[in-house]
Write an enzyme that holds these catalytic residues in place. Structure first.
Site, PDB file in Angstrom:
ATOM      1  N   GLY A  39       0.876  -1.173   0.000  1.00  0.00           N
ATOM      2  CA  GLY A  39       0.000   0.000   0.000  1.00  0.00           C
ATOM      3  C   GLY A  39       0.904   1.210   0.000  1.00  0.00           C
ATOM      4  O   GLY A  39       1.947   1.221   0.668  1.00  0.00           O
ATOM      5  N   ALA A  42       1.761   2.722   3.575  1.00  0.00           N
ATOM      6  CA  ALA A  42       2.707   1.929   4.374  1.00  0.00           C
ATOM      7  C   ALA A  42       4.099   1.957   3.736  1.00  0.00           C
ATOM      8  O   ALA A  42       5.110   2.135   4.430  1.00  0.00           O
ATOM      9  CB  ALA A  42       2.198   0.493   4.501  1.00  0.00           C
ATOM     10  N   ASN A  43       4.174   1.801   2.426  1.00  0.00           N
ATOM     11  CA  ASN A  43       5.492   1.813   1.755  1.00  0.00           C
ATOM     12  C   ASN A  43       6.222   3.132   2.019  1.00  0.00           C
ATOM     13  O   ASN A  43       7.414   3.138   2.339  1.00  0.00           O
ATOM     14  CB  ASN A  43       5.336   1.671   0.235  1.00  0.00           C
ATOM     15  CG  ASN A  43       4.835   0.294  -0.177  1.00  0.00           C
ATOM     16  OD1 ASN A  43       4.866  -0.642   0.620  1.00  0.00           O
ATOM     17  ND2 ASN A  43       4.375   0.170  -1.415  1.00  0.00           N
ATOM     18  N   ASP A 251       7.148   5.177  -4.363  1.00  0.00           N
ATOM     19  CA  ASP A 251       6.982   5.280  -2.905  1.00  0.00           C
ATOM     20  C   ASP A 251       8.303   5.600  -2.223  1.00  0.00           C
ATOM     21  O   ASP A 251       8.353   6.416  -1.299  1.00  0.00           O
ATOM     22  CB  ASP A 251       6.398   3.966  -2.350  1.00  0.00           C
ATOM     23  CG  ASP A 251       4.962   3.757  -2.799  1.00  0.00           C
ATOM     24  OD1 ASP A 251       4.283   4.764  -3.087  1.00  0.00           O
ATOM     25  OD2 ASP A 251       4.521   2.595  -2.868  1.00  0.00           O
TER      26      ASP A 251
END
Ligand code: ADP
Length: 306
Positions: A39, A42-43, A251
């Site tokens: 996600g 989160a990353n 990310d």
């Protein structure tokens, strides 16, 4: 209070490999299955933590095994996670099918992530007020992201928006964004302009500036990133590396950019650091497994500069 607060998605990637994709109605036997926490939220938060950033993750998981896996992961990475809420829906999942030609098909089910509501924004209001930088993506409900942007702006808190995946975000809200980091596809989608050539990308970045965003950082994969603000428009080239898997590049770039901004670096310097983090990420498979530490990025940069 953490200096950087990431408010975003936590999604478990279920990656199945198979010789070929099944036809509609057909059942086939696959060759492997793996589960990777991911996600964009989160990353990016893990990227920040590995670079030594003082960060907190805010989001929503389910009351299930995947939710526990995320809680443990955040703990292991020393990320504050008291405000990763738990709901009755399953934790968000991405079902990823990879065939023997390396192509992928992805079905993303937001599930718990879409349970993050206006009430939750009220619960984290004080955190938004007291943090230095809010980092957002578009994997929570759009109206939730828009409201968080408005609040952060009201409190004078800086906002970094990674507008991914591409969504039709309210242009009125974009004027509050301090740093926006579209990839080429997202830049085109936000501006309705072509982005095939460098002049076109610059034109589209300037259109984004005209909406009121203070700094545009358009990521261009192996080419690096174009920065545009009211003082400078410039390509910051990436580093030449052998890319194995570009998953997580955006990310890791955003995480590194957030850390550099909080450390007070000039935008150009911040993007050079983010390019280095991105270049390291594409040399390893997966998203979170390919996020490097501060020392690794600095060693990489020293190796290049010296
Ligand atoms: P996204 O993953 O969001 O589509 P990009 O593909 O633009 O984002 O990649 C983000 C950043 O990662 C780039 O701006 C660059 O710094 C780095 N990067 C991506 N691909 C490569 C590559 N092949 N070689 C070197 N750096 C890369």
């Amino acid at each position: 209070m953490a200096k950087i607060t990431v408010i975003g998605s936590l999604i478990m990637d279920n990656v199945a490999t198979m010789e070929r994709y099944p036809e509609a109605g057909e059942s086939i036997m696959g060759t492997s299955i793996n589960y990777y926490p991911g996600g964009k939220g989160a990353n990016q938060c893990v990227a920040i933590a590995r670079l030594g950033g003082d960060c907190e993750m805010i989001g929503m998981v389910g009351n299930d095994e995947n939710g526990k896996i995320f809680k443990n992961l955040l703990k292991e990475e020393n990320i504050k996670s008291d405000n990763v809420f738990v709901c009755d829906k399953p934790t968000g999942i991405a079902q990823i099918q990879i065939n023997n030609e390396g192509q992928n098909r992805i079905c993303f089910i937001p599930s718990s992530n879409f349970e993050f509501s206006f009430n939750h924004i009220d619960l984290i209001d004080k955190i938004i007020k007291e943090t230095s930088l809010v980092v957002l993506q578009l994997e929570l409900r759009l109206e939730i992201v828009e409201e968080i942007i408005k609040r952060a702006h009201k409190y004078g808190v800086k906002i970094l928006l990674n507008p991914a995946p591409a969504m039709n975000i309210d242009k009125e809200v974009l004027k509050y964004v301090d740093y926006i980091t579209p990839n080429e596809f997202e830049l085109s989608s936000l501006t309705n302009l072509p982005v095939e050539t460098e002049p076109q990308i610059i034109k589209a970045s300037q259109k984004l500036l005209s909406y009121g965003c203070k700094n545009v950082i358009a990521t261009l994969g192996s080419k690096g990133a174009i920065i545009a603000n009211n003082k400078i428009t410039k390509l910051i080239p990436s580093y030449k590396v052998k890319a194995i898997d570009t998953v997580g590049a955006g990310d890791s770039f955003n995480g590194a950019l957030a850390v550099s901004i909080i450390e007070g670096k000039e935008l150009e310097e911040a993007v050079k650091f983010a390019n280095a983090m991105g270049a390291l990420t594409v040399q390893k498979s997966g998203a979170i497994p390919s996020l490097h530490t501060r020392k690794e990025v600095e060693d990489f940069l020293n190796g290049i500069i010296n």
